[in-house]
Every structure is written in C-alpha cells, then in structure tokens.
Design an enzyme around this catalytic site. Structure first.
Site, PDB file in Angstrom:
ATOM      1  N   HIS A  42      35.147  45.186  42.301  1.00 45.47           N
ATOM      2  CA  HIS A  42      34.568  45.149  40.960  1.00 45.47           C
ATOM      3  C   HIS A  42      33.566  46.285  40.726  1.00 45.47           C
ATOM      4  O   HIS A  42      33.171  46.551  39.590  1.00 45.47           O
ATOM      5  CB  HIS A  42      33.881  43.794  40.737  1.00 45.47           C
ATOM      6  CG  HIS A  42      33.845  43.359  39.306  1.00 45.47           C
ATOM      7  ND1 HIS A  42      34.200  44.186  38.265  1.00 45.47           N
ATOM      8  CD2 HIS A  42      33.480  42.178  38.735  1.00 45.47           C
ATOM      9  CE1 HIS A  42      34.070  43.534  37.127  1.00 45.47           C
ATOM     10  NE2 HIS A  42      33.628  42.310  37.387  1.00 45.47           N
TER      11      HIS A  42
ATOM     12  N   THR B 127      51.012  43.484  49.986  1.00 50.77           N
ATOM     13  CA  THR B 127      51.251  42.581  51.106  1.00 50.77           C
ATOM     14  C   THR B 127      52.076  41.391  50.627  1.00 50.77           C
ATOM     15  O   THR B 127      51.863  40.892  49.520  1.00 50.77           O
ATOM     16  CB  THR B 127      49.925  42.102  51.745  1.00 50.77           C
ATOM     17  OG1 THR B 127      50.211  41.229  52.838  1.00 50.77           O
ATOM     18  CG2 THR B 127      49.054  41.361  50.751  1.00 50.77           C
TER      19      THR B 127
END
Length: 410
Positions: free
Chosen positions: A381, A329
């Site tokens: 994560h 993006t």
C-alpha cells in the site's frame, strides 16, 4: 603429484556464503572433467559443482558446512590415472566400498551407487543398496532415497536397537501411541524463504484485495482448441498462460503494480518479468519469465514448462530466479480455495490463483452453474493505492472472462 584445489566459485553479486549440500562422489573416487561433485546451496538456488579436471578426489569440507565464496571444499590429484576399463568400479578406495554395488548396476556406470551420506544411512538400516532404486544423476542413490528405503525383511540388528521402545511407551497414554520426534537442520533454501517472508511482512504495508472470475469462457476456448494448439506448438494449453497474458496487459496499464520502491525512489518498468512460483522437493522457488508481455500463449507455456522442470531437478540458475517485477502463485493446484499470498520483495504485488469450483452464477438474468475461481492480489500500500489494486484485479477478471478480447488486444 599435481594437486588442484576445488573452491566455491562466485555465484551471484549478492551471495557471499553458501551451504555445502550432498556429495555426489566418495572420497578417493576417480572423477572425470565435468563430473558433478557436490551440490552447493545458495540463498536462491541449489547448483552442482563440477570437476574442472580429471583425477582422484580428496574431500575436505563436510556436507552441511557453511562456507564463504572461494573456500576450498576438495582437492584433485590430477596425476592419478583413470581405472582401467573392466576393472571393478567399486575398488576399495574407502571403507564404504563394500556397501556400494556399482558393479551390479545394469547401466549406471560408476555413478549408480550410494552417495557417502546414503551409504551410511543404508548401512545403519541394514539395507542392501542393490535393492534401492536411485533417483539421482545416472541412477545415483541419494540421501533421500536412503532415508525412504525400507528393508524387505526385518533384520535382527535393528530389532535389538528397538529394545528401549517399551520404556518410552510405558510413559505414553492411549495404548502405546507414538511420541517420537525428529530434529533436522533447516536447509539454506528454507532459511531464505523464512527470512524473505518475514521481511515482506515487516517492511511492506501489505493488503490483499479479492475478486472472482468465471472461468467458463476460458475453459470452453481451451477445450475447443487444445488439440490443435498442441499439434502446432508441441505444448499443452494450460491456464497459466491465460493468467500471465492477462496480468501483463494489466501491468502495462496500471504501472504501480509493476513498480518497486528503491530507497526514496520508485522504479517503474515498461516490461513485465513475471515470476511463477514453483513448488519443488527442496522448497518454493520463483523462476522468472522475461518480457512476458511480448510472448504468445505458446511461448509462455513453453517457458513455464522449461522453468518448472529445471526447478524440479534443482537446475535453475541464479539469473533465472532474480529480477522479477511481478509474481503469480497458484495454490489451487493443491486445493486452496482462498489465501492471501505474501509479496515477493522487492516487488510490490503478487497474484494468487486458487482452485476452480462449480458455483451458481447469474448470466443474463439466469442462474447457471459455472466454474469459478477466487483471485487474490496482495500489494504494498506504500506504492499502490486501493483504486489501482482493485482496478488491476478487475481488468484481469474481465480479460479472463472474455479471452477473445484479450487475445485480440481490444
């Protein structure tokens, strides 16, 4: 009389409900086979619904209605004959006919007049439709055109409606400051964006790591070869192709960044389907460049342009916006210096590009002014460790700062 029902067709495996957008024809119009009748807004795209046969249309479902797949939205009387050539295009098939100046349009044919919603808005504003330039298909005046249209002269009727205004202003401080507000229904695409962003925040262990890239060498390479590149490939050489190429090479090395969680399993991909976030008038969409790892810079640029234009025109298909493995993006086009992009689930990572600003940097022991961009990699994560995320972003940085090495694959 032969009646054909027009229904909401299957759009995608996961899509069971849609919202009916703007009708592009009026009740009672004669439509030809293949004419676009109405916009259908799904969770992933806004698609036109074409007429399967020719005939006179009877509209059943209203704009904004939430409908299931298979629901009937209109009927076509296929036994009706087409109007003769040379007859008035805006024959009185409905009460809105006097406000539709199709006959006065220079080349628009029977499409160059307001949609039913636009016609109503123009009538309320007291604006002649012939003074409005349509941006829809074949010059059709859309609802947005009508909302943004302004009367050339103040009309007496609207002035009468404005009479209650002083009563409101007497309750506001600071010499008549406006306190008006407008409440509009949230579009389906905006609902979907909101839902997915909240889902990403609530279901992933999202962290963001940052780095900066010296864009000097990329910009010099682009400046040197952009004319020759355009002459050969008929496409401009932008920065997105460099970033996409750098990311795909890093994705092939750091497999976890290109993976996703599926229940208790991790799916690794040996290909890179890269989503490119595109801002459109209807909201943010993320079309996907398939097998971007195998494409040249020119092929990437052409795909970016093709998908961006389709996104702007609302023509992207569901298939073109599903199945990505990684997303890029670019908030820099709007002036963003630094941000933390949100993961496009079920993907595990997204790269945020930002604006390019001249900054002092150290080169061979000397302070020089170079164009610098901050990069942000948001990642899940649960599947990507800190070492992997930092290594990935460092690889992207190094390839962009030495683009010849990236292009030579060394």
């Amino acid at each position: 009389m032969a009646i054909v029902k027009i229904t909401i067709p299957p759009i995608g495996e996961s899509i069971t409900e849609v919202a009916l957008g703007e009708w592009l024809v009026a009740d009672g119009d004669f439509v030809n086979e293949g004419d676009e009748l109405v916009e259908v807004e799904s969770d992933k795209a806004t698609l036109p619904l074409p007429a399967e046969e020719s005939g006179v249309i009877k509209i059943i479902a209203e704009e904004g209605a939430e409908l299931e797949i298979g629901a009937v939205v209109a009927e076509l009387d296929t036994s009706a004959s087409a109007p003769e050539q040379g007859s008035s295009d805006d024959a009185p098939t409905s009460t809105e006919a006097p406000t539709t100046p199709a006959a006065s349009a220079p080349e628009g044919g029977d499409k160059n007049y307001p949609s039913p919603a636009a016609s109503k808005i123009l009538a309320e504003k007291g604006i002649d439709a012939s003074s409005v330039n349509g941006t829809g298909k074949d010059g059709r005046i859309t609802k947005n055109d009508a909302v943004n249209a302004k009367a050339s002269k103040p009309a007496s009727a609207p002035a009468a409606k404005a009479a209650p205004a002083p009563e409101i202003e007497t309750q506001t401080p600071m010499g008549g400051a406006s306190r008006g507000k407008e409440e509009v229904k949230m579009k389906r695409i905006r609902k979907t964006i909101a839902k997915r962003l909240v889902e990403a925040k609530n279901t992933t262990a999202m962290l963001t790591t940052f780095n900066e890239v010296d864009m000097y060498n990329v910009m010099e390479l682009r400046k040197k070869y952009k004319d020759a590149f355009k002459d050969k490939h008929d496409i401009g050489l932008g920065f997105m192709s460099f970033f996409t190429k750098a990311c795909t090479k890093a994705l092939m090395e750091i497999k976890g960044v290109n993976a996703q969680i599926d229940g208790e399993n991790i799916i690794y991909h040996d290909y890179a389907d890269v989503g490119i976030a595109v801002s459109t008038p209807k909201g943010l969409v993320v079309p996907v460049i398939r097998n971007a790892e195998s494409l040249s810079l020119a092929q990437i640029e052409k795909e970016v342009r093709r998908l961006a234009l389709k996104g702007r025109d609302g023509k992207l298909t569901v298939d073109e916006m599903t199945g990505g493995t990684f997303t890029i993006t670019n908030g820099g086009v709007f002036g963003s210096m630094l941000s933390t992009p949100i993961i496009n689930v079920p993907q595990s990572a997204i790269l945020g590009m930002h604006n390019i600003v001249e900054r002092p940097v150290a080169v061979n022991g000397q302070v020089v002014i170079h164009p610098v961009m901050y990069l942000a990699l948001s990642y899940d994560h649960r599947i990507i460790d800190g070492k992997e995320s930092v290594t990935f972003l460092k690889m992207v940085k190094e390839m962009l700062e030495d683009p010849a090495r990236m292009l030579l694959d060394i």
